[in-house]
Each structure stands twice: as C-alpha cells, then as structure tokens.
Design a protein around this motif. Structure first.
Motif, PDB file in Angstrom:
ATOM      1  N   LYS A  70      39.174 -21.041   2.023  1.00 57.54           N
ATOM      2  CA  LYS A  70      37.864 -20.454   2.549  1.00 57.54           C
ATOM      3  C   LYS A  70      37.553 -19.466   1.505  1.00 57.54           C
ATOM      4  CE  LYS A  70      39.333 -20.740   7.122  1.00 57.54           C
ATOM      5  NZ  LYS A  70      40.468 -19.513   7.891  1.00 57.54           N
ATOM      6  N   ARG A  71      37.646 -18.459   0.661  1.00 57.22           N
ATOM      7  CA  ARG A  71      37.744 -17.009   0.402  1.00 57.22           C
ATOM      8  C   ARG A  71      36.779 -17.700  -0.587  1.00 57.22           C
ATOM      9  NH1 ARG A  71      40.880 -14.423  -3.389  1.00 57.22           N
ATOM     10  NH2 ARG A  71      39.062 -14.072  -4.549  1.00 57.22           N
ATOM     11  N   TYR A  72      36.497 -19.103  -0.889  1.00 57.75           N
ATOM     12  CA  TYR A  72      35.064 -19.702  -2.171  1.00 57.75           C
ATOM     13  C   TYR A  72      33.747 -21.048  -1.095  1.00 57.75           C
ATOM     14  CZ  TYR A  72      38.536 -17.842  -5.628  1.00 57.75           C
ATOM     15  OH  TYR A  72      38.381 -17.163  -6.433  1.00 57.75           O
ATOM     16  N   ILE A  73      34.028 -20.493   0.250  1.00 57.69           N
ATOM     17  CA  ILE A  73      32.847 -21.658   1.216  1.00 57.69           C
ATOM     18  C   ILE A  73      32.109 -19.933   1.296  1.00 57.69           C
ATOM     19  CG2 ILE A  73      33.025 -22.391   3.385  1.00 57.69           C
ATOM     20  CD1 ILE A  73      34.549 -23.666   1.788  1.00 57.69           C
ATOM     21  N   LYS A  74      31.091 -20.402   0.872  1.00 56.37           N
ATOM     22  CA  LYS A  74      30.092 -19.009   1.634  1.00 56.37           C
ATOM     23  C   LYS A  74      28.627 -19.619   2.791  1.00 56.37           C
ATOM     24  CE  LYS A  74      31.317 -16.184  -2.024  1.00 56.37           C
ATOM     25  NZ  LYS A  74      31.541 -16.816  -3.168  1.00 56.37           N
ATOM     26  N   HIS A  75      28.698 -19.126   3.714  1.00 55.18           N
ATOM     27  CA  HIS A  75      28.072 -19.604   5.051  1.00 55.18           C
ATOM     28  C   HIS A  75      26.603 -19.789   4.635  1.00 55.18           C
ATOM     29  CE1 HIS A  75      30.806 -20.326   8.096  1.00 55.18           C
ATOM     30  NE2 HIS A  75      31.558 -20.788   7.409  1.00 55.18           N
ATOM     31  N   GLY A  76      25.914 -20.821   5.244  1.00 59.08           N
ATOM     32  CA  GLY A  76      24.354 -20.056   4.982  1.00 59.08           C
ATOM     33  C   GLY A  76      23.911 -20.249   6.226  1.00 59.08           C
ATOM     34  N   PRO A  77      22.590 -19.629   6.233  1.00 60.45           N
ATOM     35  CA  PRO A  77      21.684 -18.543   7.460  1.00 60.45           C
ATOM     36  C   PRO A  77      22.504 -19.661   8.932  1.00 60.45           C
ATOM     37  CG  PRO A  77      20.183 -19.069   6.170  1.00 60.45           C
ATOM     38  CD  PRO A  77      21.568 -19.842   5.675  1.00 60.45           C
ATOM     39  N   LEU A  78      22.833 -21.133   8.919  1.00 63.36           N
ATOM     40  CA  LEU A  78      22.997 -21.788  10.326  1.00 63.36           C
ATOM     41  C   LEU A  78      24.214 -21.774  10.473  1.00 63.36           C
ATOM     42  CD1 LEU A  78      21.055 -25.608   9.851  1.00 63.36           C
ATOM     43  CD2 LEU A  78      21.235 -23.668  11.922  1.00 63.36           C
ATOM     44  N   GLY A  79      25.072 -21.956   9.055  1.00 62.64           N
ATOM     45  CA  GLY A  79      26.279 -21.770   9.310  1.00 62.64           C
ATOM     46  C   GLY A  79      26.827 -20.695   9.991  1.00 62.64           C
ATOM     47  N   GLN A  80      26.113 -19.239   9.103  1.00 60.66           N
ATOM     48  CA  GLN A  80      26.465 -17.896   9.775  1.00 60.66           C
ATOM     49  C   GLN A  80      26.319 -17.959  11.425  1.00 60.66           C
ATOM     50  OE1 GLN A  80      23.555 -15.203   7.522  1.00 60.66           O
ATOM     51  NE2 GLN A  80      24.992 -15.832   5.754  1.00 60.66           N
ATOM     52  N   ALA A  81      25.461 -18.255  11.868  1.00 61.03           N
ATOM     53  CA  ALA A  81      24.730 -18.284  13.203  1.00 61.03           C
ATOM     54  C   ALA A  81      25.855 -19.402  13.754  1.00 61.03           C
ATOM     55  CB  ALA A  81      23.264 -19.230  13.507  1.00 61.03           C
ATOM     56  N   PHE A  82      26.444 -20.359  13.422  1.00 66.74           N
ATOM     57  CA  PHE A  82      27.679 -20.957  14.043  1.00 66.74           C
ATOM     58  C   PHE A  82      28.275 -20.117  14.235  1.00 66.74           C
ATOM     59  CE2 PHE A  82      26.249 -24.940  13.127  1.00 66.74           C
ATOM     60  CZ  PHE A  82      24.446 -25.604  13.556  1.00 66.74           C
ATOM     61  N   ALA A  83      29.392 -19.875  12.880  1.00 68.69           N
ATOM     62  CA  ALA A  83      30.132 -18.419  13.174  1.00 68.69           C
ATOM     63  C   ALA A  83      30.014 -17.597  13.684  1.00 68.69           C
ATOM     64  CB  ALA A  83      30.502 -18.491  11.695  1.00 68.69           C
ATOM     65  N   ARG A  84      29.374 -17.246  14.492  1.00 69.02           N
ATOM     66  CA  ARG A  84      28.528 -15.925  15.225  1.00 69.02           C
ATOM     67  C   ARG A  84      29.647 -15.359  16.537  1.00 69.02           C
ATOM     68  NH1 ARG A  84      23.803 -11.810  13.492  1.00 69.02           N
ATOM     69  NH2 ARG A  84      24.125 -11.571  11.937  1.00 69.02           N
ATOM     70  N   PRO A  85      29.983 -14.633  17.115  1.00 65.17           N
ATOM     71  CA  PRO A  85      30.221 -14.634  18.604  1.00 65.17           C
ATOM     72  C   PRO A  85      29.414 -14.750  19.185  1.00 65.17           C
ATOM     73  CG  PRO A  85      31.185 -12.973  17.636  1.00 65.17           C
ATOM     74  CD  PRO A  85      30.319 -13.002  16.238  1.00 65.17           C
ATOM     75  N   THR A  86      28.244 -14.113  19.128  1.00 67.40           N
ATOM     76  CA  THR A  86      27.494 -13.415  19.484  1.00 67.40           C
ATOM     77  C   THR A  86      25.891 -14.903  19.140  1.00 67.40           C
ATOM     78  OG1 THR A  86      26.341 -12.342  18.250  1.00 67.40           O
ATOM     79  CG2 THR A  86      27.918 -11.551  20.506  1.00 67.40           C
ATOM     80  N   ARG A  87      25.422 -15.373  20.449  1.00 66.27           N
ATOM     81  CA  ARG A  87      24.025 -16.124  20.106  1.00 66.27           C
ATOM     82  C   ARG A  87      22.445 -15.191  19.148  1.00 66.27           C
ATOM     83  NH1 ARG A  87      21.326 -20.030  23.682  1.00 66.27           N
ATOM     84  NH2 ARG A  87      22.168 -18.775  25.167  1.00 66.27           N
ATOM     85  N   SER A  88      22.539 -16.367  17.966  1.00 71.91           N
ATOM     86  CA  SER A  88      21.399 -15.328  17.558  1.00 71.91           C
ATOM     87  C   SER A  88      20.206 -16.496  17.200  1.00 71.91           C
ATOM     88  CB  SER A  88      21.556 -15.263  16.265  1.00 71.91           C
ATOM     89  OG  SER A  88      22.401 -16.135  15.496  1.00 71.91           O
ATOM     90  N   VAL A  89      19.130 -16.088  16.590  1.00 78.57           N
ATOM     91  CA  VAL A  89      17.436 -16.979  16.587  1.00 78.57           C
ATOM     92  C   VAL A  89      17.693 -17.467  14.947  1.00 78.57           C
ATOM     93  CG1 VAL A  89      15.377 -16.858  17.068  1.00 78.57           C
ATOM     94  CG2 VAL A  89      16.421 -15.710  18.579  1.00 78.57           C
ATOM     95  N   VAL A  90      17.923 -18.920  14.325  1.00 84.97           N
ATOM     96  CA  VAL A  90      17.261 -19.211  13.495  1.00 84.97           C
ATOM     97  C   VAL A  90      16.545 -19.365  13.316  1.00 84.97           C
ATOM     98  CG1 VAL A  90      19.024 -20.446  11.555  1.00 84.97           C
ATOM     99  CG2 VAL A  90      20.030 -20.003  13.626  1.00 84.97           C
ATOM    100  N   LEU A  91      15.585 -19.128  12.339  1.00 84.11           N
ATOM    101  CA  LEU A  91      14.386 -19.836  11.358  1.00 84.11           C
ATOM    102  C   LEU A  91      14.743 -19.774  10.344  1.00 84.11           C
ATOM    103  CD1 LEU A  91      11.094 -19.483  11.702  1.00 84.11           C
ATOM    104  CD2 LEU A  91      11.105 -17.600  10.078  1.00 84.11           C
ATOM    105  N   ILE A  92      13.756 -21.820  10.688  1.00 87.49           N
ATOM    106  CA  ILE A  92      13.950 -22.442   9.368  1.00 87.49           C
ATOM    107  C   ILE A  92      12.905 -22.702   8.781  1.00 87.49           C
ATOM    108  CG2 ILE A  92      14.471 -24.479   8.539  1.00 87.49           C
ATOM    109  CD1 ILE A  92      16.398 -25.377  10.023  1.00 87.49           C
TER     110      ILE A  92
END
Lengths: 391, 279
Positions: free
Chosen positions: B99-121
């Motif tokens: 797990k320590r070596y798994i780095k989330h990208g922008p979409l991954g971060q948005a999914f993992a967050r407890p709150t809603r966010s806007v993702v721009l691709i």
C-alpha cells in the motif's frame, strides 16, 4: 411519441444508441427538460449528439419533427432560390430596433405565414417583405432583434428559432476536413523498431535479473520503440493554392503535431520546385533544393502537395518559373524527376478533384513523373500512404 | 453506484460567463452523474469551466493534465515498483506493505476522498487515440481495483468529471456514448461584450463595440489562417487601454495587431486589407 422520435432520428442518419436514449428518458423523468421545448431541445442535443458536426443535422431533424414538415418544404420551393442571392444588410438605428423588439414568437410566426401568402415576388431591402438585407422580421442577413431568419447567415444572431437557425452548419464533417482523421491517416505511416535513443526500464527483465542475482538489484534497460519513418513534405503555396491554404495548414499541423516521425522536414515552393525551396514559415528564407536532396536519401518518404495547375512552360522551359527573379537554369520537370529519382517513396497530393486533372496539361505532365497522384482528402491520403508503403 | 446527492444548479460565476445552454449541460451531467465532455475552439474557456464549476458549487478541483505519453492507469494509481525495489535493497520502511507504494492519480484521489470533488481531465485528445476507451469502466462504475493489494477504491461521492478536448480531434464512439456533450461555440458579439466586461469593467461602451467590430472583421477574413480567440481579444483591449487609446483612431488603423494575429502571413494579409480600407 418519444420512441417514434428516436427512430425518426435514426432514419435521418443520427445514430443515438439505446444507452443514450435511456439516458435521455431518465433525464426527462428527473425534470431536466424543465418542461419547456427549449429545455427539451438542449437536453436531447447534449445527450444524443456527441459531435458538433452533427448538430446541424440534429437541428433540422428536431425542427422537422416537432414543427411538421410543411414550412421547410415551402421555404425550399418558394424562397430559397432568391434568398441565395442575398443583398448586404443595412444597419438599423436604435429606434428602429426598439420598435421591432416587441413582437412575440407566435405573432411572428403568424405574420410570417400571412406574409408568405401575400408575397408573390423577390424582394431585397425594405422593411416589410420577406427578403434579404432588410429590417423586416423575416428573411436573412437582416437586422431584427427577434426575427425569423430564413436560411442565410445570421448577422444579429438573435433569432428565436434556435433549431431552424442552423447555427452549426459550418461544422458539418462533409464540409470541413478533420485534423484527427488526417493525423490518424498519417500515423499509419510508421515502422516501429527498437533502435538507439532514450532507454526505458524493462521491469520484467529487471526482476528476473535481480532474482538471479540473489536479490541484489540489477536494473535492465532497453531502448524505447520508435518510428523510423522520415518524411519530407513539400507544399505549393500562394497563387491558385491560396484557396486551399486552410486545408494545407491542417495537413501540415497534423504532420507536425504528430511528433511521430524520426525526422520531419517541410518546405514550400511556388507552382513547381526549382533550384530553391522556401522555409514554410518564413517565405523569404530559401534553401537550395540540391542541399535538401543531399540531406535525404531513399529511406525518406516524400509528399508533395500542390494543384500542379500552371502554364506548361513553367514545367518544360528553363527560366519558366512564375517568379520573375527566380531564373531557373533547368526546367521544372528536370527538378521533379530529380526529386522522384532520389526519393522513390513519393506521392503527390492534389487538392483539386481528379475530374479537373484530365483537363489540365500541366497536371498530366506532372503525372507522368509522379504517377502516384492522389486527391488531398482523407481517402486520398490513405491511398497515398499505402502506395508509399508498397515501394 | 454511489448516490448523487443534489447540488445547487450551476449558473456561472462572476468571472466566468456561461451561456444558458452550457449551464444546462453542466446541470444535466451533474444530475445524471455522467462525465461532461466539452469541446470547442481554442480560447473558448474549456479549461476554465471546471474551475468555475468547482468554485460555484464550492467543491475541490483535481486536475489531470493529459500528455501525449499519458496512460489511463496514471489517473487511477501508479505502483512505484522502482521505489519498492530500492527500499528492499537498502532496507528503508516496511517493504511488505505494498500500500505504501500505491500512489493515487487525480481520479483515484477523487474516488478515495470522503467529499465530492470536481475532476478535470484536460485535453484528453492529446493522449493516444485509445486512451479514452481505457477509462470507460472506471468512469461508469466510479470504482477501480488495485490489483497489487486486491483493494477496491470506490467513490463515496460521485465526482463531477469534466473532460475537455480540442475541436479538431475525434474521440472513440463508445466513450462518447457515456458522456454529456457540449460544444462551446465561439461567442457572438453580444456574449463577447459580456465576457470583455468581466475583464474590463470600466471600458466605454462605444470603444468596446468598436473593438468588437474590428475583431470580428478580422476573424471573418477568409485569408486569416489562425483566427484570434477570446483571450487574444482581451489582451488586445488591455494593450489598447494601457496605451491610452484614442477611439477615433480605431477607424483608421489597428494598433498592436501582433497581439491578435500570431502568424507573419496573417499580419501581412490584415495590413494589406487595412491599407486598402476594405472593412
């Protein structure tokens, strides 16, 4: 009624999928059409049509389906003919504009139909009849704040009939050429090999080597796969090619942005390449054609873009160059032959349609040297590239 | 599929003028929980839209600038094998904890967050033509599996995904079917006047309309190859204001033409037409 509209769209060449259609139904169910026709129109468009090149077709379908087909046919028969020859609009004063502001859409439509009944002949300018360039609320290229526009370009762009306005006509794909398609066609010109150049880490090999090494890290590198195709692009500019300049730009930017060839060079010429070629961006800087030929070899691919339409002596006579100051000691065809011999993998792209080639002597002379002449279109480019690959 | 809790409708912001159609498209995408695909000429504010949506709905914005080398996986997570290999060799940290070596990208971060966010691709068309297809499943399910740990990352709050693409590139059909689509047409004079007002609130109406007339005249010259866009117009007006322009002068000449036209050939063409007084 909804399902019928779906098949109506499909019949007219729009192909929304069932998935998209279900999405629309869900959206309507959720009240996203705001129970208005305008809302429904916007909703349909953003969920069913995914290419701006199809917006125009969609606008026509929507207007035809929801308004009944009578009006458009009548317009075609009676008005289109003389609306084609539009007069330039006159500017409205602020007062005139304000006076015209008050008409509502229904009143407008009613009046439009009435007036069509009354009107029997062509009319340009003026402020009452349906025509061109006037300030009557009906017609085209005119100025009226809430007018109904009948074809033509919208000047004031405030006509209320969104769908019939056909704002997206200019984006149709059969009219505009698509850079992506050009890019994709050019992209098929490739030979991938692992050559020299930047290295990438080969993970599988590194792990295997590390394991063999009893856990002591051993990194294995390998060169990345690279396209080895080298492309020389020569483009005819100016004169009769000016009308094609946007198309040529698209081809150039497709080739350039692709960032995909091992080497890419492009030069410009006027009508026919002679002793000198010009820098594509700085026409005042020239380079000797012989120097260019020295730098390339038969592994290069050559694409020449030009209409090949000129006076035959520009090809056959020494000193025939159209540019007075560029006195060429050798005739144009000698230079064309030289290019062809040096670069057998070559093709000519002609923006003019093939029907026009037969009627032009200069094109036929060029075709004798470059039998691989294709029209500068997506299909033509594909054919040209497959001919390059065969050499 | 995670529920979509209702949000206030998007109506543009003080700094971002959105047309009614664009507002509609944003709200449809938010309500249906589908990605919003935005296309349009350069300089029509595609990228700024995501910022405006995030600002108006008071959500965080995560941006994924797509590059020509980007892979779909990069947006979800990257497994930093080289770091792990290195740590195993030099013994730093717990190498057994992948797990320590798994780095989330922008979409991954948005999914993992407890709150809603806007993702721009941003500029999805820059990547390989197959790139969008590789994201289909993740955008549909708003979840992905981390193969190395067997963990599933599923969005707790469905993020608002906005995708921008250049007008002259086409995207795969399967991808398009899942999106809500909006084409930002080039603003007409009335909309453009509003947009310029945002940047130059003090500009006299007469000067503004004069500038717009000249601007659209230039844009519509068929000989112009790279047509000036909104941002160039705003810059040009800034230059004119800065130089203390005399409105009467605009009738006779166009100063700072280089701000509007970036190609040598276009400049020559425009100067030629201006010299001939053909406007």
């Amino acid at each position: 009624m909804f399902t019928e509209f779906y098949y109506f769209l499909r019949r007219h060449g729009l192909r929304p999928s069932t998935q998209e259609w279900m999405g629309l139904l869900e959206a309507v169910h959720l009240g996203l059409a705001h129970e208005s026709m305008a809302g429904f129109y916007e909703l349909c468009r953003c969920l069913l049509v995914k290419k701006e090149s199809q917006f125009d077709l969609f606008d026509q379908c929507f207007a035809a389906y929801f308004r009944g087909a009578e009006a458009p046919t009548r317009l075609k028969d009676e008005l289109s003919e003389w609306l084609k020859h539009a007069k330039l609009p006159r500017e409205l004063s602020a007062e005139e504009r304000a006076a015209l502001q008050a008409l509502s859409l229904d009143e407008l439509r009613q009046k439009f139909l009435e007036r069509m009944e009354e009107q029997k002949e062509r009319h340009d300018g003026g402020s009452k009849w349906i025509g061109t360039g006037g300030s009557s609320p009906f017609g085209h290229s005119g100025t009226h704040p809430t007018g109904i526009r009948v074809g033509g370009d919208s000047r004031s762009k405030s006509a209320m009939q969104v769908a019939e306005e056909r704002r997206f006509r200019g984006l149709r794909s059969d009219v505009t050429l698509d850079t992506r398609q050009l890019t994709l066609a050019l992209k098929s010109l490739r030979q991938l090999t692992r050559g020299e150049g930047p290295q990438e880490l080969s993970l599988e090999d590194s792990i295997a080597a590390t394991a063999k090494n009893a856990g002591d890290i051993e990194l294995v590198w390998r060169p990345t796969r690279k396209n080895t195709v080298k492309l020389l692009l020569l483009m005819d500019v100016g004169g009769s090619m000016t009308v094609h300049s946007r198309l040529c730009d698209q081809l150039f930017s497709a080739a350039h942005s692709l960032n995909h060839f091992k080497e890419f060079r492009s030069y410009a010429f006027h009508n026919c390449p002679y002793d000198d070629l010009y820098d594509s961006h700085h026409p005042s800087e020239s380079i000797a054609t012989l120097d260019v030929l020295k730098e390339v070899d038969s592994s290069w691919h050559l694409l020449i873009v030009g209409d090949a339409m000129m006076n035959p002596y520009e090809l056959t006579a020494p000193g025939g160059a159209i540019n007075y100051y560029q006195h060429n000691a050798e005739a144009g065809i000698v230079w064309l032959q030289r290019l062809r011999e040096r670069l057998p993998r070559s093709a000519w792209l002609n923006p003019e349609p093939p029907q026009a080639w037969r009627m032009t002597t200069s094109v036929q002379i060029v075709q004798k040297i470059f039998p691989t002449m294709f029209q500068l279109s997506i299909d033509g480019l594909r054919d040209a590239i497959s001919s390059l690959k065969k050499v | 599929m995670p529920p979509v809790t209702s949000l206030p409708a998007f109506k543009g912001t003080d700094r971002y003028i959105a047309s009614a159609e664009l507002q509609g498209a944003v709200n449809v995408a938010v309500t249906l929980g589908r990605p919003l695909l935005i296309r349009g000429e350069p300089g029509t504010g595609k990228t700024l839209l995501a910022k405006a949506v995030a600002e108006a709905l008071q959500l965080d914005l995560l941006t994924w600038h797509v590059k020509s080398t980007a892979k779909a996986q990069d947006g979800l997570y990257v497994y930093d094998t080289v770091q792990r290999l290195n740590d195993s060799r030099f013994g730093e940290g717990d190498v057994r904890d992948i797990k320590r070596y798994i780095k989330h990208g922008p979409l991954g971060q948005a999914f993992a967050r407890p709150t809603r966010s806007v993702v721009l691709i941003d500029e999805i068309d820059k990547a390989d033509p197959e790139f969008p297809n590789d994201l289909l499943h993740e955008l549909d399910a708003m979840a992905f599996d981390v193969i190395e740990t067997g963990e599933q990352i599923a969005a707790k709050q469905r993020p608002i995904v906005i995708i921008s693409s250049n007008a002259d590139k086409e995207l795969p059909d399967a991808f398009l079917r899942r999106c809500v689509f909006h084409y930002i047409a080039f603003p007409d004079e009335r909309q453009m006047a509003e947009i310029v007002r945002v940047h130059h609130p003090k500009l006299e109406a007469k000067v503004l309309s004069q500038c717009l007339v000249k601007f659209y005249w230039l844009r519509e010259l068929p000989e112009i190859r790279k047509r000036p866009s909104t941002s160039e117009l705003v810059d040009w007006i800034s230059a004119l204001v800065h130089a203390g322009l005399d409105p009467a002068k605009l009738d006779k000449e166009l100063p700072f033409l280089g701000v509007l036209l970036k190609k040598e050939g276009d400049l020559q063409t425009a100067k030629h037409f201006i010299a001939q007084k053909r406007w």
